[in-house]
Design a protein around this motif. Sequence first.
Motif, PDB file in Angstrom:
ATOM      1  N   ARG A 129       0.837  -1.194   0.000  1.00  0.00           N
ATOM      2  CA  ARG A 129       0.000   0.000   0.000  1.00  0.00           C
ATOM      3  C   ARG A 129       0.882   1.258   0.000  1.00  0.00           C
ATOM      4  NH1 ARG A 129      -3.122  -3.405  -0.939  1.00  0.00           N
ATOM      5  NH2 ARG A 129      -5.207  -3.781  -0.075  1.00  0.00           N
ATOM      6  N   ASP A 130       0.331   2.322  -0.590  1.00  0.00           N
ATOM      7  CA  ASP A 130       1.000   3.620  -0.546  1.00  0.00           C
ATOM      8  C   ASP A 130       0.922   4.209   0.854  1.00  0.00           C
ATOM      9  OD1 ASP A 130       1.707   3.795  -3.272  1.00  0.00           O
ATOM     10  OD2 ASP A 130      -0.329   4.460  -3.797  1.00  0.00           O
ATOM     11  N   PRO A 131       1.873   5.093   1.202  1.00  0.00           N
ATOM     12  CA  PRO A 131       1.731   5.838   2.456  1.00  0.00           C
ATOM     13  C   PRO A 131       0.508   6.747   2.398  1.00  0.00           C
ATOM     14  CG  PRO A 131       3.943   6.075   1.515  1.00  0.00           C
ATOM     15  CD  PRO A 131       3.084   5.431   0.470  1.00  0.00           C
ATOM     16  N   LYS A 132       0.026   7.145   3.573  1.00  0.00           N
ATOM     17  CA  LYS A 132      -1.001   8.186   3.619  1.00  0.00           C
ATOM     18  C   LYS A 132      -0.397   9.516   3.119  1.00  0.00           C
ATOM     19  CE  LYS A 132      -3.829   6.259   7.376  1.00  0.00           C
ATOM     20  NZ  LYS A 132      -4.298   6.423   8.771  1.00  0.00           N
ATOM     21  N   PRO A 133      -1.226  10.481   2.780  1.00  0.00           N
ATOM     22  CA  PRO A 133      -0.693  11.755   2.275  1.00  0.00           C
ATOM     23  C   PRO A 133       0.358  12.386   3.177  1.00  0.00           C
ATOM     24  CG  PRO A 133      -3.057  11.652   1.914  1.00  0.00           C
ATOM     25  CD  PRO A 133      -2.695  10.429   2.709  1.00  0.00           C
ATOM     26  N   ASP A 134       0.262  12.146   4.484  1.00  0.00           N
ATOM     27  CA  ASP A 134       1.261  12.725   5.391  1.00  0.00           C
ATOM     28  C   ASP A 134       2.509  11.860   5.510  1.00  0.00           C
ATOM     29  OD1 ASP A 134       0.401  10.578   6.888  1.00  0.00           O
ATOM     30  OD2 ASP A 134      -0.322  11.746   8.592  1.00  0.00           O
ATOM     31  N   GLY A 135       2.562  10.760   4.730  1.00  0.00           N
ATOM     32  CA  GLY A 135       3.738   9.894   4.726  1.00  0.00           C
ATOM     33  C   GLY A 135       3.685   8.768   5.743  1.00  0.00           C
ATOM     34  N   SER A 136       2.610   8.698   6.526  1.00  0.00           N
ATOM     35  CA  SER A 136       2.527   7.681   7.579  1.00  0.00           C
ATOM     36  C   SER A 136       2.039   6.349   7.012  1.00  0.00           C
ATOM     37  CB  SER A 136       1.597   8.160   8.689  1.00  0.00           C
ATOM     38  OG  SER A 136       0.292   8.358   8.196  1.00  0.00           O
ATOM     39  N   GLU A 137       1.980   5.337   7.895  1.00  0.00           N
ATOM     40  CA  GLU A 137       1.574   3.991   7.502  1.00  0.00           C
ATOM     41  C   GLU A 137       0.156   3.981   6.935  1.00  0.00           C
ATOM     42  OE1 GLU A 137       2.861   4.808  10.429  1.00  0.00           O
ATOM     43  OE2 GLU A 137       4.327   3.328  11.132  1.00  0.00           O
ATOM     44  N   PRO A 138      -0.153   2.984   6.096  1.00  0.00           N
ATOM     45  CA  PRO A 138      -1.484   2.927   5.467  1.00  0.00           C
ATOM     46  C   PRO A 138      -2.638   2.830   6.464  1.00  0.00           C
ATOM     47  CG  PRO A 138       0.054   1.527   4.286  1.00  0.00           C
ATOM     48  CD  PRO A 138       0.767   1.992   5.520  1.00  0.00           C
ATOM     49  N   ASN A 139      -2.425   2.231   7.611  1.00  0.00           N
ATOM     50  CA  ASN A 139      -3.433   2.234   8.674  1.00  0.00           C
ATOM     51  C   ASN A 139      -2.725   2.088  10.016  1.00  0.00           C
ATOM     52  OD1 ASN A 139      -3.015  -0.541   9.236  1.00  0.00           O
ATOM     53  ND2 ASN A 139      -4.600  -1.179   7.779  1.00  0.00           N
ATOM     54  N   ASN A 140      -3.514   1.978  11.074  1.00  0.00           N
ATOM     55  CA  ASN A 140      -2.946   1.997  12.428  1.00  0.00           C
ATOM     56  C   ASN A 140      -2.768   0.612  13.040  1.00  0.00           C
ATOM     57  OD1 ASN A 140      -5.608   1.301  12.888  1.00  0.00           O
ATOM     58  ND2 ASN A 140      -5.967   2.818  14.510  1.00  0.00           N
ATOM     59  N   TRP A 141      -2.695  -0.435  12.219  1.00  0.00           N
ATOM     60  CA  TRP A 141      -2.621  -1.787  12.754  1.00  0.00           C
ATOM     61  C   TRP A 141      -1.299  -2.030  13.475  1.00  0.00           C
ATOM     62  CZ3 TRP A 141      -4.712  -5.634   8.506  1.00  0.00           C
ATOM     63  CH2 TRP A 141      -6.022  -5.252   8.149  1.00  0.00           C
ATOM     64  N   PRO A 209     -11.908  -5.751   3.368  1.00  0.00           N
ATOM     65  CA  PRO A 209     -11.647  -4.949   2.165  1.00  0.00           C
ATOM     66  C   PRO A 209     -11.265  -3.518   2.531  1.00  0.00           C
ATOM     67  CG  PRO A 209     -13.683  -6.201   1.925  1.00  0.00           C
ATOM     68  CD  PRO A 209     -13.247  -6.355   3.351  1.00  0.00           C
ATOM     69  N   GLY A 210     -10.257  -3.007   1.864  1.00  0.00           N
ATOM     70  CA  GLY A 210      -9.829  -1.648   2.120  1.00  0.00           C
ATOM     71  C   GLY A 210      -8.906  -1.478   3.306  1.00  0.00           C
ATOM     72  N   LEU A 211      -8.731  -2.535   4.114  1.00  0.00           N
ATOM     73  CA  LEU A 211      -7.827  -2.511   5.273  1.00  0.00           C
ATOM     74  C   LEU A 211      -8.032  -1.259   6.127  1.00  0.00           C
ATOM     75  CD1 LEU A 211      -4.520  -3.740   3.559  1.00  0.00           C
ATOM     76  CD2 LEU A 211      -6.408  -5.100   4.455  1.00  0.00           C
ATOM     77  N   PRO A 212      -9.242  -1.065   6.676  1.00  0.00           N
ATOM     78  CA  PRO A 212      -9.522   0.152   7.453  1.00  0.00           C
ATOM     79  C   PRO A 212      -8.786   0.172   8.791  1.00  0.00           C
ATOM     80  CG  PRO A 212     -11.360  -1.384   7.594  1.00  0.00           C
ATOM     81  CD  PRO A 212     -10.400  -1.966   6.598  1.00  0.00           C
ATOM     82  N   ASP A 213      -8.733   1.369   9.387  1.00  0.00           N
ATOM     83  CA  ASP A 213      -8.113   1.517  10.698  1.00  0.00           C
ATOM     84  C   ASP A 213      -8.820   0.642  11.730  1.00  0.00           C
ATOM     85  OD1 ASP A 213      -6.139   3.258  10.011  1.00  0.00           O
ATOM     86  OD2 ASP A 213      -7.143   5.060  10.764  1.00  0.00           O
ATOM     87  N   TYR A 223      -0.492   2.526  17.909  1.00  0.00           N
ATOM     88  CA  TYR A 223      -0.964   1.459  17.036  1.00  0.00           C
ATOM     89  C   TYR A 223      -2.053   0.660  17.741  1.00  0.00           C
ATOM     90  CZ  TYR A 223       3.333   2.636  14.579  1.00  0.00           C
ATOM     91  OH  TYR A 223       4.326   3.304  13.917  1.00  0.00           O
ATOM     92  N   GLN A 224      -2.962   0.107  16.954  1.00  0.00           N
ATOM     93  CA  GLN A 224      -4.127  -0.557  17.532  1.00  0.00           C
ATOM     94  C   GLN A 224      -4.211  -2.003  17.030  1.00  0.00           C
ATOM     95  OE1 GLN A 224      -5.611   1.264  19.820  1.00  0.00           O
ATOM     96  NE2 GLN A 224      -4.331   3.000  19.240  1.00  0.00           N
ATOM     97  N   PHE A 225      -4.707  -2.868  17.900  1.00  0.00           N
ATOM     98  CA  PHE A 225      -4.857  -4.275  17.538  1.00  0.00           C
ATOM     99  C   PHE A 225      -6.111  -4.419  16.681  1.00  0.00           C
ATOM    100  CE2 PHE A 225      -5.371  -8.888  18.640  1.00  0.00           C
ATOM    101  CZ  PHE A 225      -4.189  -9.275  18.038  1.00  0.00           C
TER     102      PHE A 225
END
Length: 565
Positions: A129-141, A209-213, A223-225
């Motif tokens: 996955r691409d980074p988020k616009p701010d350069g951070s990880e794609p989600n908080n997993w 789908p979409g690998l949401p936060d 980070y969240q489980f």
Amino acid sequence: MKRQWWKEAVVYQVYPRSFNDSNGDGIGDLQGIIEKADYLQELGVDVVWLSPVYKSPNDDNGYDISDYQQIMDEFGTMEDWDELLDALHDRGIKLIMDLVVNHTSDEHPWFVESRQSKDNPYRDYYIWRDPKPDGSEPNNWVSFFSGSAWEYDDRTNQYFLHLFTKRQPDLNWENTEVRNDVYKMMTWWLDRGVDGFRMDVINNISKSPGLPDASVKDPDSDYQFAAEHFANGPRLMEFLGEMKERVLKHYDIMTVGETAFLPIDSARKMTDENVGFLNMVFQFEHMAVDAQPGTHAGKWETRQWELPELKHIMTKWDKEMEGGGWNSLYFNNHDQPRQVSRFGDDKHYHKHSAKLLATYLHTMRGTPYIYQGEELGMTNVRFPSIEDYRDVEIHNMYKEYTEERGYSHEEVMNKIWTTGRDNARTPVQWDDSENGGFTTGTPWIKVNPNYREINAKQQMSDPDSIFNYYKQLIELRKQEDVIVYGSYELYMADHEELYVYTRSINGEKLLVILNFFAGEPVFELPEDIAFDHKTLLISNYEVKESESISSFTLRPYEARVYKLN
């Protein structure tokens, strides 16, 4: 309920790195297992579950596989594996392998290719996955082993997902080619003669789908489980159904899925003997009775466990699986601390509490699993230094708790001594010679210092030993259909010390009376349990056959199993 060989079996898990070293390099190996084949036959087990022996760089002790069809150099060769299979089969013992297909090693050729470029044919074998616009990880997993579940790869400026270590990238099961290659590999092993698979974290293969936060909040971490998004995903049953059609249904084999977070109705569907996909699953609900609820860190934040809660969980799983599903019975494995230290008393009632726990697991409905050394009553270990430990999970946790959460060395070591996975990974204690007879060299992880008191050589010659008690339990299971196929009925559900139940089939009834603690409670026979004759099948104390069971006082950690008619 259909008769099946895997329902009647007792399974013995071998963690090869710590089982027996044949060549003095300090690491257990396949020839070392062959050397102990007679021991396994003497114990009476029917199946050996072999933890991973595939080619691996060992970032997570073999659960990071770089080649599914080669043997790790430290363990031997494919010829050694063939010899092991023959040695076990010659003794009437089946062999099941660990199937680790949620992820691979980052050294697997698929991943080596996948990271080359975004248009590589293997790119979609993994989850990029691409980074988020701010350069951070794609989600908080968060990873199971602490920190982000994403690793940035500057070659292509994308992140890849790893639910475990950053050297264990998750496979993309949405890709048909991934599934096809996995099925080909499974067929290759089955055609070679393996008798089934234990499927590592198999319910993680379908993600949301979409690998949401993740929404479950851990206040101590950014980070969240994200179990709600990676466990029991929307296509899980579809993938397992496809696996069954393509591979599993063509062989008479045993399959067991490791399925943390699996809802009980899904487990029932997954293991239904008419329309399900696997023979049985490992559920984890009972393994959380001593963990603080609410956060992933609960493993390390323990609480005093209570017997009524354990009874409720185990009874619920029995009743929900009744009539078609099937349970696995275990208290320890390579990922759990030693059962006698966790649920028994390894100091004052070592032998009696080890036998009590064995009695329980071998008289419930389901397939019992013995983890290597359990049959000797091997215990947790208290190494003083973090450098004495080898587990990546332990080292990541130590760093996080000391550097980020402000715990002292002593506080963290107490958690490791209680819960750490290396408690189960110290070498098997074969005799009272140096290193417990495990190796003539320097062991990869230290041997528990109590090997001089707890070892196989001593116990095999002692009729009253834990080892010989396990032999009796295994033999009873072969003699008494009621232990395998009988219905289960719980009594005294709220009693805080006694666990009492019956097993019944075709007019036969077992009465199991277990005192799970060091007190001396009084047992009163429930009014609706009627019988003309009783026979004591097994107990961990001396009991007079003439003793009445209408009312009596149990001794600490006492276990009795009666046959009533």
